[in-house]
Design a protein around this motif. Structure first.
Motif, PDB file in Angstrom:
ATOM      1  N   ALA A 186       4.585  17.589   4.995  1.00  0.00           N
ATOM      2  CA  ALA A 186       3.884  17.484   6.275  1.00  0.00           C
ATOM      3  C   ALA A 186       2.454  16.997   6.119  1.00  0.00           C
ATOM      4  CB  ALA A 186       3.895  18.841   6.981  1.00  0.00           C
ATOM      5  N   GLY A 187       1.910  17.076   4.901  1.00  0.00           N
ATOM      6  CA  GLY A 187       0.530  16.668   4.724  1.00  0.00           C
ATOM      7  C   GLY A 187       0.332  15.187   4.533  1.00  0.00           C
ATOM      8  N   THR A 188       1.384  14.403   4.348  1.00  0.00           N
ATOM      9  CA  THR A 188       1.208  12.967   4.152  1.00  0.00           C
ATOM     10  C   THR A 188       0.944  12.284   5.489  1.00  0.00           C
ATOM     11  OG1 THR A 188       3.565  12.506   4.371  1.00  0.00           O
ATOM     12  CG2 THR A 188       2.745  13.006   2.163  1.00  0.00           C
ATOM     13  N   ASP A 189       0.195  11.167   5.430  1.00  0.00           N
ATOM     14  CA  ASP A 189      -0.218  10.505   6.667  1.00  0.00           C
ATOM     15  C   ASP A 189       0.962   9.950   7.461  1.00  0.00           C
ATOM     16  OD1 ASP A 189      -2.873  11.068   6.258  1.00  0.00           O
ATOM     17  OD2 ASP A 189      -3.306   9.166   5.240  1.00  0.00           O
ATOM     18  N   ALA A 190       1.959   9.418   6.783  1.00  0.00           N
ATOM     19  CA  ALA A 190       3.097   8.863   7.507  1.00  0.00           C
ATOM     20  C   ALA A 190       3.832   9.949   8.286  1.00  0.00           C
ATOM     21  CB  ALA A 190       4.050   8.163   6.541  1.00  0.00           C
ATOM     22  N   VAL A 191       4.018  11.100   7.644  1.00  0.00           N
ATOM     23  CA  VAL A 191       4.685  12.212   8.330  1.00  0.00           C
ATOM     24  C   VAL A 191       3.829  12.725   9.478  1.00  0.00           C
ATOM     25  CG1 VAL A 191       5.472  14.600   8.047  1.00  0.00           C
ATOM     26  CG2 VAL A 191       6.068  12.867   6.344  1.00  0.00           C
ATOM     27  N   ARG A 192       2.520  12.805   9.263  1.00  0.00           N
ATOM     28  CA  ARG A 192       1.624  13.224  10.351  1.00  0.00           C
ATOM     29  C   ARG A 192       1.712  12.271  11.531  1.00  0.00           C
ATOM     30  NH1 ARG A 192      -3.826  12.867   8.326  1.00  0.00           N
ATOM     31  NH2 ARG A 192      -4.384  13.487  10.447  1.00  0.00           N
ATOM     32  N   LEU A 193       1.758  10.970  11.256  1.00  0.00           N
ATOM     33  CA  LEU A 193       1.879   9.988  12.337  1.00  0.00           C
ATOM     34  C   LEU A 193       3.185  10.189  13.096  1.00  0.00           C
ATOM     35  CD1 LEU A 193       0.942   7.419  13.830  1.00  0.00           C
ATOM     36  CD2 LEU A 193       2.115   6.083  12.063  1.00  0.00           C
ATOM     37  N   PHE A 194       4.291  10.316  12.363  1.00  0.00           N
ATOM     38  CA  PHE A 194       5.590  10.507  13.017  1.00  0.00           C
ATOM     39  C   PHE A 194       5.565  11.773  13.876  1.00  0.00           C
ATOM     40  CE2 PHE A 194       9.904  11.745  13.679  1.00  0.00           C
ATOM     41  CZ  PHE A 194      10.667  10.588  13.637  1.00  0.00           C
TER      42      PHE A 194
ATOM     43  N   LEU B  79      10.997   3.731   5.868  1.00  0.00           N
ATOM     44  CA  LEU B  79      10.158   2.748   6.561  1.00  0.00           C
ATOM     45  C   LEU B  79       8.898   2.422   5.765  1.00  0.00           C
ATOM     46  CD1 LEU B  79      10.526   4.034  10.225  1.00  0.00           C
ATOM     47  CD2 LEU B  79      11.668   2.083   9.152  1.00  0.00           C
ATOM     48  N   ASP B  80       8.807   2.972   4.536  1.00  0.00           N
ATOM     49  CA  ASP B  80       7.729   2.626   3.612  1.00  0.00           C
ATOM     50  C   ASP B  80       6.351   2.944   4.172  1.00  0.00           C
ATOM     51  OD1 ASP B  80       6.905   1.843   1.156  1.00  0.00           O
ATOM     52  OD2 ASP B  80       6.949  -0.302   1.566  1.00  0.00           O
ATOM     53  N   GLY B  81       6.277   3.848   5.163  1.00  0.00           N
ATOM     54  CA  GLY B  81       4.991   4.251   5.708  1.00  0.00           C
ATOM     55  C   GLY B  81       4.286   3.193   6.530  1.00  0.00           C
TER      56      GLY B  81
ATOM     57  N   GLY C 248      -5.014   9.319   9.631  1.00  0.00           N
ATOM     58  CA  GLY C 248      -5.390   8.954   8.270  1.00  0.00           C
ATOM     59  C   GLY C 248      -6.424   7.842   8.241  1.00  0.00           C
ATOM     60  N   ARG C 249      -6.454   7.115   7.150  1.00  0.00           N
ATOM     61  CA  ARG C 249      -7.285   5.922   6.960  1.00  0.00           C
ATOM     62  C   ARG C 249      -8.764   6.220   6.762  1.00  0.00           C
ATOM     63  NH1 ARG C 249      -3.533   2.384   5.402  1.00  0.00           N
ATOM     64  NH2 ARG C 249      -2.163   1.588   7.057  1.00  0.00           N
TER      65      ARG C 249
ATOM     66  N   PRO D  89       0.429   0.537   3.309  1.00  0.00           N
ATOM     67  CA  PRO D  89       1.042   1.448   4.283  1.00  0.00           C
ATOM     68  C   PRO D  89       0.537   2.876   4.087  1.00  0.00           C
ATOM     69  CG  PRO D  89       2.688   0.003   3.308  1.00  0.00           C
ATOM     70  CD  PRO D  89       1.429  -0.186   2.510  1.00  0.00           C
ATOM     71  N   LEU D  90       0.851   3.739   5.033  1.00  0.00           N
ATOM     72  CA  LEU D  90       0.458   5.141   4.942  1.00  0.00           C
ATOM     73  C   LEU D  90       1.231   5.833   3.822  1.00  0.00           C
ATOM     74  CD1 LEU D  90       0.441   6.046   8.749  1.00  0.00           C
ATOM     75  CD2 LEU D  90      -1.537   5.542   7.304  1.00  0.00           C
ATOM     76  N   ALA D  91       0.616   6.840   3.264  1.00  0.00           N
ATOM     77  CA  ALA D  91       1.258   7.601   2.186  1.00  0.00           C
ATOM     78  C   ALA D  91       2.512   8.305   2.704  1.00  0.00           C
ATOM     79  CB  ALA D  91       0.280   8.630   1.628  1.00  0.00           C
TER      80      ALA D  91
END
Length: 761
Positions: free
Chosen positions: A174-182, A207-209, A20-21, A162-164
């Motif tokens: 699955a499309g949110t950045d936090a889920v992608r990172l995990f 974990l609030d992303g 992301g970012r 934080p990430l979305a």
């Protein structure tokens, strides 16, 4: 050792992908284009540093004079921020002027980006420094990371969120950045793992992303399923807010995530985590064992802490992220061990420093120089908690030989003001301070401290300390043009070293000072006689640093005697040692000396190219010739001989040594890695190879070695240039000089090592 490469930045390589970012990166780049100072703010673990580093990488080609990252997390003294920046830029500490003034002068006309990472604990000091620097540098830009703004006019603050994360009850998470990172980190850790999307989404929401919190949670997948991680986090967070499902504030979320990692460690791992928090930078297993091991912790599970993302490993060395270190330090205080571990940390580095000092006058200088540069953050941390002279004086070679002049003076002055009662330790601090002051060009302070040290040393019968004091005084006299005083004091220093209990490196330095005094008078044969003894003395001990110092002075003397061929051999030997240690200033001076020998041999083409390479070195490492002392006028000599003494005399002590790289208008020199100097490999250094050294009066080593960076005498660059122009004409000179400026110094050094390397000119 690392090869020297052409670079114009010190941006660290990223070890994992950035998820992301994209919008934040574009916004940061836009703000930097419009504002002199951009500050990224946000909670710990949100990714401020990662964004700053990625931005620096993206903007490499946008700044002609480079992109430079300065890590401030390990720096505790606001007074030394300027030094940290200068070190990253490659600025040599050759001036007694205030560091903000030096930085402002250097950056004034540069187009560069400076990244100051982790300013949280030094906000006021960073703001004060940047206020001065940016006011005089219209084309420079600063990107800072901090949990709060710096508060300067024109500062643009960008809060990093934080990430979305997926909204509760939504699908397609699955499309949110936090889920992608995990997901990405989980599959890197356990490639065949099947993840429950709902559980992953729940973990990311809890974990609030916050990226670091998410990555810490991923590490639990080796022992727990995603569902188990989600359940345990949910229970833990609910407990913290009294059973409700009210979200935690983000800093509490981060601390809770770190705390959960702490709880999941074994007792031994938690204790080691706490104890390792006393290290300010990188450390290895031996350092950890010396500081942390005892009957309670006889085995150190370092690799297990790496697996749990508590430690970051790079080769055989380890470090902690700031957030992780801070948490461990809190537990160290709770355990009541903080003072004891600080003391053990200090004692460990004191023992290492004493060993380095004992072996400095011998064949191990390169190894100890590399150690000192690598361990400087830990050495500074130890000094910050030390109220005695032992450590700061054991590190005299770091302050006086390895270029850490300003830091050395800071710590020495602090202790000398605090402890005024005479003692052998204070006497040592006095002559060390005099040496450091001389390296910084502060001759007045050098003479005062040297005189005080001499009186105290003679009263105590410490002839080695008295010799050091007299050598400092001799060098100061030489700089100031007092040749009679320099000769008398250098001879006295040599006599005192002869009466000392053990051999001291000050003796060959005193011999160089004496030889230079002879040379300024035009007594070249006497200078060569002294330097021949000096070379043999150093060679007998396997000493490299002072020997190359003598090689440079010998080249000057041989040129004065009308022996340009021999002068070239010694200049090449001096350059060999200086370059291998990463001595920027010494290398630039040796390059100028080689140009002078080429002119003396009638080779104006080679001289023009070497002058171009030398100019690039001076510019690249921030070494303006304007900082040299006023010239000393030597006795008149016959016509037709190129005098090496047309310029000013400078201290026979070196100034800063280890190159840190530096920005150039259009061409770059590689800076060293953040943990030590960049040096050409021993196998790659061939300046003396294939050259038969003069046998008449001793020969320079084909191996070279670490040396000081201050010159014995400066040859007038203007005289060398005018004679080179006369030999080849202005048009040819300008073409070859420009070609030399474009050449990477490492390539030039290799070509100089090959006697045919410039035959095509």
């Amino acid at each position: 050792m690392a090869e020297t490469r052409t670079r114009r930045d010190n941006v660290p390589a990223e070890t994992s992908s950035l998820v992301g970012r994209r919008e934040e990166l574009d916004e940061i780049a836009g703000l930097i284009a419009r504002s002199p100072l951009v500050t990224l703010t946000g909670v710990a673990g949100v990714g401020k540093t990662r964004l700053a580093v990625r931005t620096a990488d993206r903007l490499r080609d946008s700044f002609a004079d480079g992109v430079w990252v300065v890590e401030l997390s390990a720096e505790q003294n606001g007074d030394l921020i300027g030094h940290a920046i200068a070190e990253a830029l490659g600025l040599r500490e050759q001036s007694a002027r205030p560091q903000p003034e030096v930085l402002a002068d250097f950056i004034a006309d540069k187009r560069l980006l400076l990244v100051l990472d982790t300013c949280d604990h030094l906000v006021d000091a960073c703001a004060a420094l940047l206020r001065r620097v940016l006011s005089e540098a219209p084309h420079a830009r600063v990107l800072a990371t901090s949990r709060q703004p710096l508060g300067l006019p024109g500062e643009r603050v960008l809060p990093i969120e934080p990430l979305a994360v997926p909204e509760p009850g939504t699908t397609g998470a699955a499309g949110t950045d936090a889920v992608r990172l995990f997901t990405e980190r989980a599959h890197a850790l356990v490639p065949d793992l099947i993840l429950d999307p709902a559980a992953v989404a729940q973990v990311c929401r809890l974990l609030d992303g916050i990226p670091l919190a998410v990555e810490l949670a991923v590490r639990r997948l080796r022992a727990l399923s995603v569902q188990q991680i989600a359940e345990r986090l949910d229970d833990r967070f609910a407990l913290l807010v009294g059973g409700s499902r009210t979200p935690l504030r983000r800093h509490q979320t981060m601390r809770t995530a770190v705390g959960w990692s702490h709880e999941l460690c074994t007792a031994e791992e938690r204790l080691l985590w706490a104890r390792l928090s006393v290290f300010a930078g990188w450390f290895d297993a031996d350092d950890a064992r010396a500081v942390c091991a005892d009957e309670r912790l006889s085995w150190l599970p370092l690799l297990r802490l790496v697996d749990k993302s508590i430690l970051i490993a790079e080769g055989s060395r380890y470090r902690m992220l700031d957030t992780i270190r801070d948490y461990g330090r809190e537990w160290l205080r709770r355990l009541g061990e903080e003072k004891a571990l600080i003391r053990r940390h200090r004692d460990h580095y004191l023992a290492q420093a004493r060993r380095a000092e004992a072996e400095w006058y011998g064949p191990h200088q390169l190894r100890w120089a590399d150690w000192a540069h690598r361990e400087l953050p830990n050495l500074k941390a130890a000094l910050d908690h030390d109220d005695g002279f032992d450590l700061v004086t054991a590190l005299w070679f770091v302050w006086c030989c390895l270029g850490q002049v300003r830091q050395g003076r800071y710590y020495l002055d602090r202790l000398l003001r605090r402890h005024k009662r005479p003692s052998p330790a204070r006497t040592k601090a006095l002559w060390t301070y005099a040496w450091a002051a001389l390296s910084a060009g502060d001759t007045a302070a050098a003479r005062d401290r040297a005189a005080e040290a001499y009186e105290a040393a003679m009263a105590a019968g410490d002839f080695a300390a008295a010799g050091c004091a007299r050598q400092n005084a001799a060098a100061a006299a030489l700089v100031c043009g007092d040749l009679d005083g320099a000769e008398r004091l250098a001879a006295e220093a040599a006599e005192l070293f002869g009466r000392a209990v053990s051999a001291h490196i000050g003796l060959p330095l005193a011999e160089v000072t004496l030889a230079m005094a002879f040379g300024v008078r035009g007594e070249f044969d006497r200078a060569v006689e002294v330097l021949t003894r000096q070379w043999a003395r150093c060679a007998e001990r396997g000493e490299l640093w002072a020997r190359s110092h003598g090689d440079h002075a010998r080249s000057l003397a041989e040129l004065g005697r009308g022996e340009p061929g021999i002068a070239e051999v010694y200049a090449r030997a001096a350059l060999d040692g200086k370059w291998r240690l990463g001595d920027a200033m010494g290398s630039a001076m040796a390059m100028d000396q080689l140009a002078a020998t080429a002119v003396a041999r009638g080779d104006g083409r080679r001289a023009a190219c070497l002058l171009g390479v030398g100019r690039r070195m001076w510019t690249a490492f921030g070494l303006p010739r304007s900082g040299a002392p006023e010239p000393v006028t030597p006795p008149a000599r016959g016509e037709g001989r190129l005098s090496p003494y047309e310029g000013p005399v400078a201290s026979p002590y070196e100034g800063p040594v280890a190159s840190r790289g530096g920005p150039l208008p259009s061409h770059e020199v590689s800076p060293p890695t953040r943990r030590g100097p960049v040096l050409p490999s021993r196998e790659g250094s061939h300046l003396s190879h294939g050259v038969s050294p003069p046998t008449r009066e001793g020969s320079p080593s084909s191996r070279g070695g670490p040396v000081p960076s201050r010159q014995g005498f400066l040859i007038s660059r203007e005289l060398t240039e005018s004679r080179a122009r006369a030999l080849v004409g202005d048009a040819v000179y300008e073409r070859l000089f420009a070609w030399g400026v474009t050449m990477d110094p490492g390539t030039a050094v290799a070509r100089i090592g090959d006697t045919r390397g410039f035959d095509h000119l």
